[in-house]
Write a protein that holds these residues in place. Structure first.
Motif, PDB file in Angstrom:
ATOM      1  N   PHE A 214       0.675  -0.758   0.020  1.00 39.74           N
ATOM      2  CA  PHE A 214       0.344   0.056  -0.168  1.00 39.74           C
ATOM      3  C   PHE A 214       0.626   1.121  -0.052  1.00 39.74           C
ATOM      4  O   PHE A 214       0.761   2.104  -0.580  1.00 39.74           O
ATOM      5  CB  PHE A 214      -1.402   0.471   1.357  1.00 39.74           C
ATOM      6  N   LEU A 215       2.253   1.338   0.667  1.00 38.89           N
ATOM      7  CA  LEU A 215       2.457   2.651   1.090  1.00 38.89           C
ATOM      8  C   LEU A 215       3.608   2.912  -0.430  1.00 38.89           C
ATOM      9  O   LEU A 215       3.893   3.957  -0.745  1.00 38.89           O
ATOM     10  CB  LEU A 215       3.464   2.578   2.308  1.00 38.89           C
ATOM     11  N   GLY A 216       3.909   1.678  -0.772  1.00 38.94           N
ATOM     12  CA  GLY A 216       4.916   1.509  -1.991  1.00 38.94           C
ATOM     13  C   GLY A 216       3.276   2.268  -3.461  1.00 38.94           C
ATOM     14  O   GLY A 216       4.006   3.098  -4.309  1.00 38.94           O
ATOM     15  N   LEU A 217       2.830   1.499  -3.509  1.00 36.54           N
ATOM     16  CA  LEU A 217       2.147   2.292  -4.637  1.00 36.54           C
ATOM     17  C   LEU A 217       1.056   3.651  -4.228  1.00 36.54           C
ATOM     18  O   LEU A 217       1.857   4.471  -5.545  1.00 36.54           O
ATOM     19  CB  LEU A 217       0.261   1.482  -4.091  1.00 36.54           C
ATOM     20  N   ALA A 218       1.009   3.721  -3.390  1.00 39.23           N
ATOM     21  CA  ALA A 218       0.791   5.888  -2.631  1.00 39.23           C
ATOM     22  C   ALA A 218       1.915   6.651  -3.457  1.00 39.23           C
ATOM     23  O   ALA A 218       1.952   7.554  -4.099  1.00 39.23           O
ATOM     24  CB  ALA A 218       0.836   5.771  -1.088  1.00 39.23           C
ATOM     25  N   ALA A 219       2.970   5.993  -2.715  1.00 37.18           N
ATOM     26  CA  ALA A 219       4.169   6.839  -3.139  1.00 37.18           C
ATOM     27  C   ALA A 219       4.252   7.270  -5.144  1.00 37.18           C
ATOM     28  O   ALA A 219       4.889   7.979  -5.283  1.00 37.18           O
ATOM     29  CB  ALA A 219       5.624   6.494  -2.740  1.00 37.18           C
ATOM     30  N   THR A 220       4.377   5.095  -5.355  1.00 39.73           N
ATOM     31  CA  THR A 220       4.661   5.996  -6.928  1.00 39.73           C
ATOM     32  C   THR A 220       3.230   6.599  -7.514  1.00 39.73           C
ATOM     33  O   THR A 220       3.835   7.322  -8.159  1.00 39.73           O
ATOM     34  CB  THR A 220       4.281   4.676  -7.327  1.00 39.73           C
ATOM     35  N   LEU A 221       2.287   5.746  -7.191  1.00 39.14           N
ATOM     36  CA  LEU A 221       1.341   7.248  -7.451  1.00 39.14           C
ATOM     37  C   LEU A 221       1.433   8.985  -7.346  1.00 39.14           C
ATOM     38  O   LEU A 221       1.287   8.994  -8.395  1.00 39.14           O
ATOM     39  CB  LEU A 221      -0.468   6.974  -7.544  1.00 39.14           C
ATOM     40  N   ARG A 222       2.064   8.917  -6.444  1.00 38.51           N
ATOM     41  CA  ARG A 222       1.831  10.484  -5.995  1.00 38.51           C
ATOM     42  C   ARG A 222       3.231  11.231  -7.180  1.00 38.51           C
ATOM     43  O   ARG A 222       3.157  11.748  -7.410  1.00 38.51           O
ATOM     44  CB  ARG A 222       2.297  10.643  -5.017  1.00 38.51           C
ATOM     45  N   ASP A 223       4.430  10.603  -7.500  1.00 31.52           N
ATOM     46  CA  ASP A 223       5.110  10.678  -7.994  1.00 31.52           C
ATOM     47  C   ASP A 223       5.443  11.062  -9.407  1.00 31.52           C
ATOM     48  O   ASP A 223       5.622  11.968  -9.908  1.00 31.52           O
ATOM     49  CB  ASP A 223       6.781   9.220  -7.602  1.00 31.52           C
ATOM     50  N   ASN A 224       4.548  10.099  -9.699  1.00 34.21           N
ATOM     51  CA  ASN A 224       3.792  10.055 -11.087  1.00 34.21           C
ATOM     52  C   ASN A 224       2.533  11.138 -11.600  1.00 34.21           C
ATOM     53  O   ASN A 224       1.830  10.369 -12.815  1.00 34.21           O
ATOM     54  CB  ASN A 224       3.869   8.537 -11.863  1.00 34.21           C
ATOM     55  N   GLU A 225       1.527  11.552 -10.353  1.00 33.74           N
ATOM     56  CA  GLU A 225       1.090  12.316 -10.601  1.00 33.74           C
ATOM     57  C   GLU A 225       0.166  11.062 -11.176  1.00 33.74           C
ATOM     58  O   GLU A 225      -0.995  11.678 -11.572  1.00 33.74           O
ATOM     59  CB  GLU A 225       1.530  13.585 -11.643  1.00 33.74           C
ATOM     60  N   GLY A 226      -0.904  10.149 -10.597  1.00 34.96           N
ATOM     61  CA  GLY A 226      -1.477   9.699 -10.738  1.00 34.96           C
ATOM     62  C   GLY A 226      -1.842   8.585 -12.029  1.00 34.96           C
ATOM     63  O   GLY A 226      -2.875   7.364 -12.306  1.00 34.96           O
ATOM     64  N   ASP A 227      -0.174   8.850 -12.643  1.00 36.68           N
ATOM     65  CA  ASP A 227      -0.318   7.201 -13.675  1.00 36.68           C
ATOM     66  C   ASP A 227      -0.466   6.240 -13.964  1.00 36.68           C
ATOM     67  O   ASP A 227       0.471   5.989 -12.445  1.00 36.68           O
ATOM     68  CB  ASP A 227       0.834   7.669 -14.833  1.00 36.68           C
ATOM     69  N   ALA A 228      -1.956   5.173 -13.918  1.00 44.44           N
ATOM     70  CA  ALA A 228      -2.310   4.575 -13.186  1.00 44.44           C
ATOM     71  C   ALA A 228      -1.184   3.357 -13.520  1.00 44.44           C
ATOM     72  O   ALA A 228      -1.264   1.949 -13.907  1.00 44.44           O
ATOM     73  CB  ALA A 228      -3.430   3.377 -13.417  1.00 44.44           C
TER      74      ALA A 228
END
Length: 258
Positions: A214-228
């Motif tokens: 969960f924390l890795g997912l959140a960090a990745t999505l924040r870094d790439n501005e929501g690119d899924a």
């Protein structure tokens, strides 16, 4: 609000040449988001359609008349309880119409059996509607994960099950440190949930959110501005396929700056 989601066909479904029976949908209202994921019953031949009907109905109805952040808990509780009942009624109306429109393939609502896990994310409030075996996790600003909606024990119920309007679960959470909400279908459990033994806890502690996921997912999505796309790659990875043969769907809303 950063809203992103992905759903992929499970390895077992792929091996049987069976399409993905999950569905997800989100409505981004700016400082509020409505999320919904659904898992069609694998044994029902039209359950993929039922899953899409479920998320469409949930997002449409839950986006209406959302209480304000200053409203008391009673207002939120009463509102989401009413929404839960209305979502079931709308789902049954829609699937009955779909069946009536296809005279060549008569059936019953159970042919479109699907679960539903939905949330209205309006910080500091989160309101949940759930029927079936999906699960929901809250993330907070101190980098912690809270499995506030665990998957139930026993066989899942569906929106088409008898008495579904009485069996649907609704509740609200007030969390001033809210940083995100993640909804998942049950196929993601082997990836996203830890057995209590992993943390040397007794069995009664139940499943626990895998913080790395969960924390890795959140960090990745924040870094790439929501690119899924990274989320889709994660669900398609060989490791995910080795852990579960079911369809996998994850949908999240992250509070910007959280």
């Amino acid at each position: 609000m950063i809203v992103a989601g992905a759903g992929v066909q499970g390895a077992a479904h792929l091996a049987r040449a069976q399409g993905c029976q999950d569905a997800f949908k989100a409505v981004d209202l700016g400082d509020t988001a409505v999320l919904a994921v659904s898992d069609g019953a694998g044994s029902r031949h039209r359950s993929a359609l039922g899953a899409h009907v479920a998320v469409d109905a949930a997002c449409r109805l839950l986006a209406r008349d959302i209480p304000g952040a200053e409203e008391p808990p009673e207002a939120w509780t009463a509102w989401i309880a009413g929404c839960g009942k209305t979502v079931v009624e709308e789902y049954l109306r829609a699937v009955t119409g779909a069946l009536a429109a296809d005279a060549s393939d008569p059936g019953e609502p159970g042919d479109l059996a699907a679960t539903l896990t939905a949330a209205v994310v309006a910080p500091p409030w989160v309101a949940f509607v759930s029927l079936g075996d999906g699960f929901g996790t809250l993330l907070t600003r101190d980098d912690r994960c809270h499995l506030v909606l665990p998957p139930p024990e026993g066989p899942p119920a569906f929106l088409s099950s008898p008495g579904a309007a009485l069996r649907i679960r609704t509740f609200v959470v007030w969390e001033p440190e809210l940083s995100g909400v993640v909804l998942s279908t049950d196929g993601c459990a082997p990836l996203a949930l830890d057995h209590p033994a992993v943390r040397e806890l007794p069995l009664r502690a139940g499943p626990l959110p895998a913080e790395g996921f969960f924390l890795g997912l959140a960090a990745t999505l924040r870094d790439n501005e929501g690119d899924a796309e990274p989320l889709r790659r994660l669900l398609c990875a060989q490791e995910a396929g080795d852990r579960t043969g079911d369809d996998l769907t994850v949908l999240c809303a992250l509070v910007e700056g959280g």
